[in-house]
Every structure is written in structure tokens, then in C-alpha cells.
Design a protein around this motif. Structure first.
Motif, PDB file in Angstrom:
ATOM      1  N   VAL A  22     -38.183 -41.232 -41.890  1.00  7.30           N
ATOM      2  CA  VAL A  22     -38.583 -40.725 -40.581  1.00  7.30           C
ATOM      3  C   VAL A  22     -38.913 -41.885 -39.647  1.00  7.30           C
ATOM      4  CG1 VAL A  22     -40.580 -39.660 -39.429  1.00  7.30           C
ATOM      5  CG2 VAL A  22     -39.335 -38.387 -41.166  1.00  7.30           C
ATOM      6  N   VAL A  23     -38.530 -41.721 -38.389  1.00  8.04           N
ATOM      7  CA  VAL A  23     -38.879 -42.679 -37.338  1.00  8.04           C
ATOM      8  C   VAL A  23     -39.639 -41.911 -36.261  1.00  8.04           C
ATOM      9  CG1 VAL A  23     -37.983 -44.242 -35.578  1.00  8.04           C
ATOM     10  CG2 VAL A  23     -36.813 -44.058 -37.783  1.00  8.04           C
ATOM     11  N   VAL A  24     -40.853 -42.352 -35.957  1.00 10.70           N
ATOM     12  CA  VAL A  24     -41.673 -41.688 -34.944  1.00 10.70           C
ATOM     13  C   VAL A  24     -41.632 -42.488 -33.646  1.00 10.70           C
ATOM     14  CG1 VAL A  24     -44.024 -41.059 -34.273  1.00 10.70           C
ATOM     15  CG2 VAL A  24     -43.201 -40.540 -36.574  1.00 10.70           C
ATOM     16  N   ILE A  25     -41.355 -41.779 -32.554  1.00 10.79           N
ATOM     17  CA  ILE A  25     -41.249 -42.393 -31.227  1.00 10.79           C
ATOM     18  C   ILE A  25     -42.217 -41.719 -30.258  1.00 10.79           C
ATOM     19  CG2 ILE A  25     -39.755 -42.726 -29.214  1.00 10.79           C
ATOM     20  CD1 ILE A  25     -37.367 -42.726 -31.114  1.00 10.79           C
ATOM     21  N   ASP A  26     -43.003 -42.532 -29.565  1.00 10.73           N
ATOM     22  CA  ASP A  26     -43.825 -42.057 -28.448  1.00 10.73           C
ATOM     23  C   ASP A  26     -43.951 -43.238 -27.494  1.00 10.73           C
ATOM     24  OD1 ASP A  26     -45.540 -40.836 -26.712  1.00 10.73           O
ATOM     25  OD2 ASP A  26     -47.218 -40.664 -28.102  1.00 10.73           O
ATOM     26  N   ILE A  27     -42.886 -43.478 -26.715  1.00  8.33           N
ATOM     27  CA  ILE A  27     -42.817 -44.748 -25.983  1.00  8.33           C
ATOM     28  C   ILE A  27     -43.871 -44.850 -24.881  1.00  8.33           C
ATOM     29  CG2 ILE A  27     -40.358 -44.913 -26.496  1.00  8.33           C
ATOM     30  CD1 ILE A  27     -39.841 -44.720 -23.456  1.00  8.33           C
ATOM     31  N   PHE A  28     -44.279 -43.701 -24.293  1.00  6.94           N
ATOM     32  CA  PHE A  28     -45.332 -43.701 -23.266  1.00  6.94           C
ATOM     33  C   PHE A  28     -46.613 -43.068 -23.817  1.00  6.94           C
ATOM     34  CE2 PHE A  28     -42.035 -43.262 -19.629  1.00  6.94           C
ATOM     35  CZ  PHE A  28     -41.900 -44.626 -19.526  1.00  6.94           C
ATOM     36  N   ILE A 143     -35.256 -38.780 -36.713  1.00  2.00           N
ATOM     37  CA  ILE A 143     -35.985 -39.432 -35.626  1.00  2.00           C
ATOM     38  C   ILE A 143     -36.845 -38.367 -34.950  1.00  2.00           C
ATOM     39  CG2 ILE A 143     -35.808 -40.694 -33.460  1.00  2.00           C
ATOM     40  CD1 ILE A 143     -33.049 -41.701 -34.398  1.00  2.00           C
ATOM     41  N   ILE A 144     -38.164 -38.603 -34.932  1.00  2.00           N
ATOM     42  CA  ILE A 144     -39.083 -37.616 -34.362  1.00  2.00           C
ATOM     43  C   ILE A 144     -39.605 -38.104 -33.020  1.00  2.00           C
ATOM     44  CG2 ILE A 144     -41.230 -36.346 -34.663  1.00  2.00           C
ATOM     45  CD1 ILE A 144     -40.893 -36.578 -37.659  1.00  2.00           C
ATOM     46  N   ASN A 145     -39.393 -37.295 -31.998  1.00  2.00           N
ATOM     47  CA  ASN A 145     -39.964 -37.551 -30.679  1.00  2.00           C
ATOM     48  C   ASN A 145     -41.335 -36.885 -30.605  1.00  2.00           C
ATOM     49  OD1 ASN A 145     -36.927 -37.251 -28.622  1.00  2.00           O
ATOM     50  ND2 ASN A 145     -37.406 -38.548 -30.355  1.00  2.00           N
ATOM     51  N   ALA A 146     -42.360 -37.643 -30.275  1.00  2.87           N
ATOM     52  CA  ALA A 146     -43.697 -37.050 -30.155  1.00  2.87           C
ATOM     53  C   ALA A 146     -43.715 -35.991 -29.065  1.00  2.87           C
ATOM     54  CB  ALA A 146     -44.727 -38.132 -29.869  1.00  2.87           C
ATOM     55  N   GLY A 147     -42.955 -36.250 -27.983  1.00  2.00           N
ATOM     56  CA  GLY A 147     -42.962 -35.306 -26.871  1.00  2.00           C
ATOM     57  C   GLY A 147     -44.273 -35.371 -26.109  1.00  2.00           C
ATOM     58  N   THR A 148     -44.459 -34.438 -25.208  1.00  2.00           N
ATOM     59  CA  THR A 148     -45.668 -34.388 -24.377  1.00  2.00           C
ATOM     60  C   THR A 148     -46.297 -33.012 -24.476  1.00  2.00           C
ATOM     61  OG1 THR A 148     -44.680 -35.983 -22.842  1.00  2.00           O
ATOM     62  CG2 THR A 148     -46.606 -34.745 -22.059  1.00  2.00           C
ATOM     63  N   ASN A 149     -47.458 -32.955 -25.108  1.00  2.00           N
ATOM     64  CA  ASN A 149     -48.185 -31.691 -25.264  1.00  2.00           C
ATOM     65  C   ASN A 149     -47.311 -30.591 -25.873  1.00  2.00           C
ATOM     66  OD1 ASN A 149     -50.493 -32.859 -24.051  1.00  2.00           O
ATOM     67  ND2 ASN A 149     -49.638 -32.455 -22.031  1.00  2.00           N
ATOM     68  N   GLY A 150     -46.525 -30.978 -26.880  1.00  2.00           N
ATOM     69  CA  GLY A 150     -45.691 -30.007 -27.582  1.00  2.00           C
ATOM     70  C   GLY A 150     -44.343 -29.756 -26.956  1.00  2.00           C
ATOM     71  N   ASN A 151     -44.068 -30.395 -25.840  1.00  2.00           N
ATOM     72  CA  ASN A 151     -42.810 -30.177 -25.125  1.00  2.00           C
ATOM     73  C   ASN A 151     -41.862 -31.365 -25.275  1.00  2.00           C
ATOM     74  OD1 ASN A 151     -43.642 -27.641 -23.970  1.00  2.00           O
ATOM     75  ND2 ASN A 151     -44.947 -28.818 -22.579  1.00  2.00           N
ATOM     76  N   ASP A 156     -38.827 -40.183 -24.743  1.00  2.00           N
ATOM     77  CA  ASP A 156     -38.645 -40.357 -26.187  1.00  2.00           C
ATOM     78  C   ASP A 156     -37.193 -40.093 -26.599  1.00  2.00           C
ATOM     79  OD1 ASP A 156     -41.327 -40.947 -26.471  1.00  2.00           O
ATOM     80  OD2 ASP A 156     -41.892 -38.924 -27.077  1.00  2.00           O
ATOM     81  N   PHE A 157     -36.569 -39.145 -25.919  1.00  2.00           N
ATOM     82  CA  PHE A 157     -35.206 -38.761 -26.289  1.00  2.00           C
ATOM     83  C   PHE A 157     -34.202 -39.887 -26.016  1.00  2.00           C
ATOM     84  CE2 PHE A 157     -31.320 -36.013 -25.724  1.00  2.00           C
ATOM     85  CZ  PHE A 157     -31.277 -35.558 -27.030  1.00  2.00           C
ATOM     86  N   ILE A 158     -34.344 -40.555 -24.878  1.00  3.87           N
ATOM     87  CA  ILE A 158     -33.403 -41.637 -24.580  1.00  3.87           C
ATOM     88  C   ILE A 158     -33.632 -42.822 -25.525  1.00  3.87           C
ATOM     89  CG2 ILE A 158     -34.735 -42.830 -22.782  1.00  3.87           C
ATOM     90  CD1 ILE A 158     -32.006 -43.116 -21.282  1.00  3.87           C
ATOM     91  N   CYS A 159     -34.863 -43.001 -25.984  1.00  5.48           N
ATOM     92  CA  CYS A 159     -35.125 -44.040 -26.984  1.00  5.48           C
ATOM     93  C   CYS A 159     -34.431 -43.697 -28.297  1.00  5.48           C
ATOM     94  CB  CYS A 159     -36.633 -44.205 -27.193  1.00  5.48           C
ATOM     95  SG  CYS A 159     -37.058 -45.534 -28.332  1.00  5.48           S
ATOM     96  N   SER A 160     -34.437 -42.426 -28.663  1.00  3.75           N
ATOM     97  CA  SER A 160     -33.688 -41.985 -29.850  1.00  3.75           C
ATOM     98  C   SER A 160     -32.213 -42.345 -29.701  1.00  3.75           C
ATOM     99  CB  SER A 160     -33.818 -40.467 -30.041  1.00  3.75           C
ATOM    100  OG  SER A 160     -35.149 -40.080 -30.166  1.00  3.75           O
ATOM    101  N   GLY A 161     -31.680 -42.079 -28.516  1.00  4.56           N
ATOM    102  CA  GLY A 161     -30.278 -42.394 -28.255  1.00  4.56           C
ATOM    103  C   GLY A 161     -29.990 -43.876 -28.357  1.00  4.56           C
TER     104      GLY A 161
END
Length: 239
Positions: A22-28, A143-151, A156-161
Motif C-alpha cells: 500500500v502507498v498512502v498519499i496526502d500531499i496537502f 495506492i490510497i488517496n487520503a482525500g478530504t473529509n472522506g471525499n 492526491d489523485f494526480i500524485c497517484s497518476g
């Protein structure tokens, strides 16, 4: 080798990640902070879900051995040493210290990822090194995007890309799910990351808080080579 993307913490289920890489992303900005802090010499980062848990663990340590970092609603927590700005985690402040860390989205995502085989920490700033590590491991990746408040969050998505695009340079035969293909397409069509993330909800929040310097730092590509790993308790990296 199969690559999948989960678009927010709300969509994490053990069936999707158990025994996977798993890769966790939360760039902001949570994963950008973690990567920067470790690169600047902190001993470890220990993530917590709540402010109360963070403060409770702090009581077990000598005050000079740790810093408290994090945010709620993108704002520094009252009584904490540092916010969720990677620019605050300088060598002078955090070298050889433990960072006790709690954020709205990022640390929650990490807590929900513990059933994975391995959990790596990624952002734009270390994406190329993450891609190389995943290629070397050569196992299925989520690849897991943290997202923002569940959304869903565009940033994060463009970082996945970006990570997927880098991986494809080494292995063009990887199996991509539809969502992974979409992330790759989004990245290829928006190489100017800043222009793309300007449309993101969280970007607007950060702009309103005058966090322009954080935004500019967090969208920089592959300026750090380390790949931190979360073992279910703490985040470190091996050289």
C-alpha cells in the motif's frame, strides 16, 4: 503486477488491501510533512487519530525528545509545536527527535491501512523514488488517496497518476485497473501540476489560509529520495 487506486479513506476495506503493498498519499499536507521531517533528520514520526492520544503518549517522553505536530481543518492545533506545514519541519527543530503527529485526513488513512503487507508514504516530492521501490518489490500495489473529509481529492489523485506514470517507464506490462489508467491519463494531460490542483477544493482552503508557500512546495516533483514506511506504530525509513 497489478496497480489499483483507492480514492479516499472512506473507501478503504481490508478486502482491498490485506497483504498488499500500500502507498498512502496526502500531499496537502500530511505525507509531505512526514517525508520532509524524516529527510531533515527526525528520528521517527508516530501518527495518531486524535489529539488526546497524541498528548497522552507525549507524557511518556522527555519534553526535549519530541515535537507535537498536526492540524484540524488545516489550522495548527492549540498547544502544539508545529502545524501541518512541511516548511516548519526544519533540521534545526526536529533533528533526532520524535514527531508526534495527528491530522484530519492523513493519519486517519494510515490507521485504516494497517492490514496491508507494507505501507509506504508518498507525495509529489518523493514520487519517483516511490515508483522505483514499487518496481523493485514487484508485487500488487494499492495506492490510497487520503482525500478530504472522506471525499475524492484531485491533488492526491494526480500524485497517484505521477507515480503510475513513473512505474510505467520501467514496466509497461503492468496491469492497471480503470481507476489507475484514469489517474495516469490525468497526470499525462496535466503536467503543470499547479494549474491542475488550482481547481481542487482543498487548494481553495489552503489559499484562504494564505498557505501559498506550502502549496508551491507540495507540488514540486521528486525533490526527495527517501521512501518512509509505516509499521503500524511508527514511520521510519531505511537508507
Amino acid at each position: 503486477m497489478k496497480i489499483d487506486v483507492i480514492i479516499s479513506a472512506e473507501d478503504i476495506h481490508d478486502s482491498k488491501i490485506k497483504n498488499k503493498i500500500v502507498v498512502v498519499i496526502d500531499i496537502f499536507r500530511a505525507t509531505s510533512v512526514i517525508i520532509t521531517a524524516l529527510n531533515n533528520g527526525c528520528k521517527e514520526v508516530i501518527p495518531y487519530l486524535t489529539i488526546e492520544e497524541t498528548l497522552e503518549f507525549a507524557k511518556k517522553l522527555n519534553r526535549e525528545d519530541y515535537v507535537l505536530g498536526g492540524e484540524r481543518k488545516a489550522v495548527k492545533i492549540e498547544g502544539f509545536d508545529l502545524s501541518n506545514s512541511p516548511l516548519e519541519y526544519t533540521k534545526e527543530l526536529i533533528r533526532n527527535k520524535t514527531v508526534l503527529f495527528t491530522t484530519t485526513n492523513g493519519t486517519r488513512t494510515l490507521a485504516k491501512s494497517v492490514s496491508a503487507k507494507k505501507v509506504f508514504i508518498a507525495a509529489m516530492i518523493n514520487a519517483e523514488s516511490v515508483a522505483k521501490k514499487l518496481i523493485n518489490i514487484n508485487e500488487d500495489v494499492v495506492i490510497i488517496n487520503a482525500g478530504t473529509n472522506g471525499n475524492f481529492s484531485m491533488d492526491d489523485f494526480i500524485c497517484s497518476g505521477y507515480i503510475i506514470n513513473e512505474m510505467l517507464k520501467y514496466n509497461k506490462s503492468m496491469e492497471l485497473t480503470d481507476i489507475s489508467k484514469t489517474a495516469n491519463i490525468i497526470y499525462k494531460e496535466n503536467s503543470d501540476i499547479l494549474s491542475y490542483v488550482r481547481k481542487a477544493t482543498h487548494y481553495t482552503v489552503m489559499k484562504s489560509l494564505k498557505l501559498d508557500s506550502d502549496i508551491e512546495y507540495c507540488v514540486r516533483k521528486s525533490i526527495i529520495e527517501i521512501v518512509p514506511e509505516y509499521d503500524g506504530e511508527r514511520i521510519t525509513y531505511t537508507k
